[in-house]
Design an enzyme around this catalytic site. Structure first.
Site, PDB file in Angstrom:
ATOM      1  N   GLY A   1       0.826  -1.209   0.000  1.00 31.45           N
ATOM      2  CA  GLY A   1       0.000   0.000   0.000  1.00 31.45           C
ATOM      3  C   GLY A   1       0.862   1.261   0.000  1.00 31.45           C
ATOM      4  O   GLY A   1       0.430   2.318   0.450  1.00 31.45           O
TER       5      GLY A   1
ATOM      6  N   GLY B   1       1.763   2.699  -2.684  1.00 30.31           N
ATOM      7  CA  GLY B   1       1.374   3.527  -3.841  1.00 30.31           C
ATOM      8  C   GLY B   1       2.169   3.237  -5.093  1.00 30.31           C
ATOM      9  O   GLY B   1       2.634   4.167  -5.765  1.00 30.31           O
ATOM     10  N   SER B   2       2.330   1.946  -5.431  1.00 32.99           N
ATOM     11  CA  SER B   2       3.160   1.615  -6.592  1.00 32.99           C
ATOM     12  C   SER B   2       2.532   2.107  -7.899  1.00 32.99           C
ATOM     13  O   SER B   2       3.249   2.554  -8.800  1.00 32.99           O
ATOM     14  CB  SER B   2       3.445   0.117  -6.656  1.00 32.99           C
ATOM     15  OG  SER B   2       2.253  -0.611  -6.594  1.00 32.99           O
ATOM     16  N   SER B   3       1.200   2.076  -7.989  1.00 29.44           N
ATOM     17  CA  SER B   3       0.562   2.530  -9.241  1.00 29.44           C
ATOM     18  C   SER B   3       0.785   4.027  -9.433  1.00 29.44           C
ATOM     19  O   SER B   3       1.107   4.479 -10.538  1.00 29.44           O
ATOM     20  CB  SER B   3      -0.939   2.287  -9.204  1.00 29.44           C
ATOM     21  OG  SER B   3      -1.212   0.974  -8.854  1.00 29.44           O
TER      22      SER B   3
ATOM     23  N   ALA C   1       3.189   5.860  -8.111  1.00 27.96           N
ATOM     24  CA  ALA C   1       4.602   6.152  -8.351  1.00 27.96           C
ATOM     25  C   ALA C   1       4.984   5.816  -9.793  1.00 27.96           C
ATOM     26  O   ALA C   1       5.737   6.564 -10.434  1.00 27.96           O
ATOM     27  CB  ALA C   1       5.475   5.382  -7.358  1.00 27.96           C
TER      28      ALA C   1
ATOM     29  N   ASP D   1      -1.185  10.418  -2.929  1.00 29.73           N
ATOM     30  CA  ASP D   1      -0.049   9.549  -3.226  1.00 29.73           C
ATOM     31  C   ASP D   1       0.753  10.059  -4.425  1.00 29.73           C
ATOM     32  O   ASP D   1       1.983   9.977  -4.452  1.00 29.73           O
ATOM     33  CB  ASP D   1      -0.523   8.100  -3.446  1.00 29.73           C
ATOM     34  CG  ASP D   1      -1.855   8.013  -4.179  1.00 29.73           C
ATOM     35  OD1 ASP D   1      -2.348   9.050  -4.670  1.00 29.73           O
ATOM     36  OD2 ASP D   1      -2.410   6.906  -4.270  1.00 29.73           O
TER      37      ASP D   1
END
Ligand code: MEV
Length: 334
Positions: free
Chosen positions: A117, A119-121, A123, A164
């Site tokens: 969680g 925030g890979s999407s 980033a 994010d």
């Protein structure tokens, strides 16, 4: 320049989750674990993506089909980011760009699991837009990168406050209001946080929807809670700047009470949070959408060992996380 590698940090929400979806502020910090993306301009007019962390391998399609058809979940953010970057330019700019641009090849590699969680999407969206702006010589302000990246997130998942995205771009620790209405860096060095990962994967959009249902059913209660959370965030902002960790911990506990009332605490996170408090944390709360992902606790150094042990005994995994780190940056270019 034909190829560039950039990186953007993950994030941890400190205060204000859920309320921030409804025009309230939150406080977020950027974390040391980063998403890296290498973006190349290629001769063939194809979009290509390799994102092994989210099981996307050798995905490709003609540039003219960007955003069309069935897009694998792990490819959506980067593909729509490329599309939005290109469609945002004026016609003459796009023509100029197409002189450089046959196709685009993107490879992403994350230093953190997409399960945390962090925030890979978001980033990877920010990395893609930032890298393209550098490769194609398009000067974009941080706010313009934010707007394009946030549009991408909304195009893909329809909701979210964008906090994010802001953390990935600006880095540091931010006071942030929904949709980037306010993005204010808080000048601090670091935060004495201990982070516990619950091992439970959550779907943020479903949790936002659950809370939305509650708000629709009990607007007079939930709006009130959001107003209280807003007050906590305003106070936390002052308290962080004063480095008053004892009070900040108390504010975390109060914020957690409201999140529990919203129904997003969850037993496992609650166990970890209460264990950290009992082991001497100034305060502890969940971070993000709730139910799973991570919890954060604020602790005096003398108690750190005991708190880590307590979180582990409650079934969590302590993550070594630096906070307040630099935002999106160029790593190398060829
Ligand atoms: C999720 O990490 C935090 C939420 O406030 C959603 C958002 O702000 O986009 C629940």
């Amino acid at each position: 320049m034909k190829k560039i590698t950039v990186s953007a940090p993950g994030k941890l929400m400190l205060f204000g989750e859920h309320a921030v979806v409804y025009d309230r502020p939150c406080i977020v910090t950027a974390v040391g674990q980063r998403m890296r993306a290498t973006v190349e301009l290629t001769d063939q007019p194809m979009f290509q993506l390799n994102a092994p962390d989210v099981k996307v391998l050798n995905y490709q399609k003609p540039m003219s089909d960007l955003g069309k058809g069935d897009i694998p979940k792990g490819a959506k953010f980067v593909e729509i980011a490329v599309k939005n970057f290109l469609t945002n330019q004026s016609t003459s700019e796009v023509k100029k760009m197409q002189l450089h641009l046959g196709g685009v090849r993107v490879t992403t590699k994350s230093e953190f699991s997409s399960e945390f969680g962090f925030g890979s999407s978001s980033a990877s969206t920010v990395c893609t837009i930032f890298a393209l702006s550098k490769l194609l010589g398009k000067k974009l302000s941080q706010k313009q990168i934010f707007d394009l990246s946030y549009k991408t997130v909304l195009d893909v998942q329809g909701k979210g406050s964008g906090f994010d995205i802001a953390a990935a771009i600006f880095g540091g620790t931010l006071y942030f209001v929904t949709g980037g209405k306010v993005i204010k860096p808080l000048k601090i060095n670091s935060l004495p946080l201990i982070i516990g990962y619950s091992g439970i994967k959550v779907d943020t959009v479903s949790l936002i929807d659950e809370v939305k249902e509650k708000r629709e059913k009990y607007p007079f209660l939930i709006e009130n809670i959001y107003d209280q959370i807003q007050k906590i965030v305003e106070q936390a902002k002052i308290t962080i700047l004063n480095k008053d960790w004892v009070s900040l911990g108390e504010l975390m506990n109060v914020n957690e009470g409201y999140l529990s009332t919203l129904g997003v605490e969850g037993k496992k996170l609650a166990d970890m949070i209460y264990s950290a408090r009992e082991a001497g944390a100034y305060g502890a709360k969940l971070s993000g959408a709730g139910i799973g992902d991570c919890m954060i606790s604020l602790a005096p150094p003398s108690k750190a060992k005991a708190i880590k042990k307590a979180i582990t005994q409650a079934g969590g995994k302590v993550l070594d996380v630096k906070t307040n780190v630099e935002g999106v940056r160029v790593e190398s270019r060829v």
